[in-house]
Motif scaffolding. Sequence first.
Motif, PDB file in Angstrom:
ATOM      1  N   ALA A   1       0.842  -1.204   0.000  1.00 30.01           N
ATOM      2  CA  ALA A   1       0.000   0.000   0.000  1.00 30.01           C
ATOM      3  C   ALA A   1       0.879   1.257   0.000  1.00 30.01           C
ATOM      4  O   ALA A   1       0.607   2.209  -0.736  1.00 30.01           O
ATOM      5  CB  ALA A   1      -0.935   0.001   1.203  1.00 30.01           C
ATOM      6  N   ALA A   2       1.937   1.254   0.800  1.00 26.59           N
ATOM      7  CA  ALA A   2       2.837   2.407   0.847  1.00 26.59           C
ATOM      8  C   ALA A   2       3.502   2.618  -0.507  1.00 26.59           C
ATOM      9  O   ALA A   2       3.601   3.751  -0.987  1.00 26.59           O
ATOM     10  CB  ALA A   2       3.894   2.208   1.938  1.00 26.59           C
ATOM     11  N   ARG A   3       3.945   1.529  -1.145  1.00 30.22           N
ATOM     12  CA  ARG A   3       4.555   1.643  -2.478  1.00 30.22           C
ATOM     13  C   ARG A   3       3.558   2.202  -3.482  1.00 30.22           C
ATOM     14  O   ARG A   3       3.895   3.067  -4.291  1.00 30.22           O
ATOM     15  CB  ARG A   3       5.055   0.278  -2.958  1.00 30.22           C
ATOM     16  N   LEU A   4       2.337   1.706  -3.449  1.00 30.00           N
ATOM     17  CA  LEU A   4       1.289   2.178  -4.353  1.00 30.00           C
ATOM     18  C   LEU A   4       1.053   3.680  -4.185  1.00 30.00           C
ATOM     19  O   LEU A   4       0.893   4.400  -5.157  1.00 30.00           O
ATOM     20  CB  LEU A   4      -0.010   1.410  -4.088  1.00 30.00           C
ATOM     21  N   LEU A   5       1.081   4.130  -2.955  1.00 30.16           N
ATOM     22  CA  LEU A   5       0.828   5.545  -2.662  1.00 30.16           C
ATOM     23  C   LEU A   5       2.060   6.428  -2.845  1.00 30.16           C
ATOM     24  O   LEU A   5       1.957   7.644  -2.844  1.00 30.16           O
ATOM     25  CB  LEU A   5       0.318   5.689  -1.220  1.00 30.16           C
ATOM     26  N   GLY A   6       3.229   5.794  -2.952  1.00 29.57           N
ATOM     27  CA  GLY A   6       4.453   6.569  -3.107  1.00 29.57           C
ATOM     28  C   GLY A   6       4.916   7.218  -1.819  1.00 29.57           C
ATOM     29  O   GLY A   6       5.517   8.286  -1.830  1.00 29.57           O
ATOM     30  N   ILE A   7       4.605   6.570  -0.693  1.00 32.10           N
ATOM     31  CA  ILE A   7       5.025   7.068   0.609  1.00 32.10           C
ATOM     32  C   ILE A   7       5.778   5.963   1.336  1.00 32.10           C
ATOM     33  O   ILE A   7       5.721   4.800   0.950  1.00 32.10           O
ATOM     34  CB  ILE A   7       3.818   7.551   1.462  1.00 32.10           C
ATOM     35  N   SER A   8       6.466   6.322   2.414  1.00 31.80           N
ATOM     36  CA  SER A   8       7.180   5.311   3.187  1.00 31.80           C
ATOM     37  C   SER A   8       6.193   4.555   4.077  1.00 31.80           C
ATOM     38  O   SER A   8       5.094   5.048   4.365  1.00 31.80           O
ATOM     39  CB  SER A   8       8.256   5.969   4.055  1.00 31.80           C
ATOM     40  N   ARG A   9       6.618   3.373   4.526  1.00 32.36           N
ATOM     41  CA  ARG A   9       5.773   2.609   5.442  1.00 32.36           C
ATOM     42  C   ARG A   9       5.571   3.391   6.740  1.00 32.36           C
ATOM     43  O   ARG A   9       4.485   3.369   7.314  1.00 32.36           O
ATOM     44  CB  ARG A   9       6.396   1.252   5.755  1.00 32.36           C
ATOM     45  N   THR A  10       6.607   4.097   7.177  1.00 34.97           N
ATOM     46  CA  THR A  10       6.511   4.895   8.399  1.00 34.97           C
ATOM     47  C   THR A  10       5.411   5.944   8.265  1.00 34.97           C
ATOM     48  O   THR A  10       4.604   6.137   9.178  1.00 34.97           O
ATOM     49  CB  THR A  10       7.856   5.586   8.696  1.00 34.97           C
ATOM     50  N   THR A  11       5.359   6.598   7.117  1.00 37.19           N
ATOM     51  CA  THR A  11       4.309   7.598   6.878  1.00 37.19           C
ATOM     52  C   THR A  11       2.937   6.928   6.880  1.00 37.19           C
ATOM     53  O   THR A  11       1.984   7.459   7.460  1.00 37.19           O
ATOM     54  CB  THR A  11       4.553   8.327   5.545  1.00 37.19           C
ATOM     55  N   LEU A  12       2.842   5.760   6.262  1.00 33.38           N
ATOM     56  CA  LEU A  12       1.564   5.050   6.240  1.00 33.38           C
ATOM     57  C   LEU A  12       1.132   4.666   7.655  1.00 33.38           C
ATOM     58  O   LEU A  12      -0.027   4.830   8.021  1.00 33.38           O
ATOM     59  CB  LEU A  12       1.639   3.815   5.339  1.00 33.38           C
ATOM     60  N   TYR A  13       2.060   4.179   8.483  1.00 28.44           N
ATOM     61  CA  TYR A  13       1.728   3.851   9.872  1.00 28.44           C
ATOM     62  C   TYR A  13       1.246   5.090  10.631  1.00 28.44           C
ATOM     63  O   TYR A  13       0.316   5.014  11.426  1.00 28.44           O
ATOM     64  CB  TYR A  13       2.925   3.232  10.599  1.00 28.44           C
ATOM     65  N   ARG A  14       1.884   6.219  10.371  1.00 32.39           N
ATOM     66  CA  ARG A  14       1.459   7.472  11.013  1.00 32.39           C
ATOM     67  C   ARG A  14       0.032   7.822  10.583  1.00 32.39           C
ATOM     68  O   ARG A  14      -0.784   8.247  11.394  1.00 32.39           O
ATOM     69  CB  ARG A  14       2.435   8.602  10.679  1.00 32.39           C
ATOM     70  N   LYS A  15      -0.260   7.610   9.298  1.00 28.18           N
ATOM     71  CA  LYS A  15      -1.613   7.886   8.803  1.00 28.18           C
ATOM     72  C   LYS A  15      -2.618   6.931   9.441  1.00 28.18           C
ATOM     73  O   LYS A  15      -3.740   7.323   9.749  1.00 28.18           O
ATOM     74  CB  LYS A  15      -1.681   7.764   7.276  1.00 28.18           C
ATOM     75  N   LEU A  16      -2.231   5.679   9.652  1.00 21.41           N
ATOM     76  CA  LEU A  16      -3.128   4.717  10.295  1.00 21.41           C
ATOM     77  C   LEU A  16      -3.459   5.149  11.720  1.00 21.41           C
ATOM     78  O   LEU A  16      -4.595   4.988  12.168  1.00 21.41           O
ATOM     79  CB  LEU A  16      -2.514   3.321  10.303  1.00 21.41           C
ATOM     80  N   SER A  17      -2.471   5.716  12.411  1.00 22.89           N
ATOM     81  CA  SER A  17      -2.749   6.179  13.776  1.00 22.89           C
ATOM     82  C   SER A  17      -3.569   7.461  13.761  1.00 22.89           C
ATOM     83  O   SER A  17      -4.325   7.734  14.688  1.00 22.89           O
ATOM     84  CB  SER A  17      -1.447   6.372  14.555  1.00 22.89           C
TER      85      SER A  17
END
Length: 129
Positions: free
Chosen positions: A98-114
């Motif tokens: 999902a992070a690759r698809l969005l062009g963001i890091s996994r860390t950024t995606l985890y932050r968005k999840l929180s």
Amino acid sequence: MAKELGVPHISLDQIAREKIAGYSWPGNIRELRQVLRQAAYRACLLRRTSTITVQDISLPREKVFQPSVHSKSGLWNQQEVETLKMAIEKTEGNLSQAARLLGISRTTLYRKLSQYPQIRKLRKEVLRN
């Protein structure tokens, strides 16, 4: 990308074409391919069209998610939420993909999840199914 998305074809409107042509592409073809893939997903999955417009294109020096609300207001950026939902559903809850698809890091995606509890809930539902 059209085959990936299950559509007959994907096209760029004139303004989107000009935006792509006017960018310097320091990351070369890989960067271009990633930007176009993200734009195609946004166009096809969020807007339900096969024509990429300038609103679908997020160049690397631009923020992937444009902040459109203030955190003090308690409101959530609905476009960001929808984009995150689309990516998590498309990747069946795989956060790395999902992070690759969005062009963001996994860390950024985890932050968005929180930041968005409804996205965490959606991911749990996707993983259960």
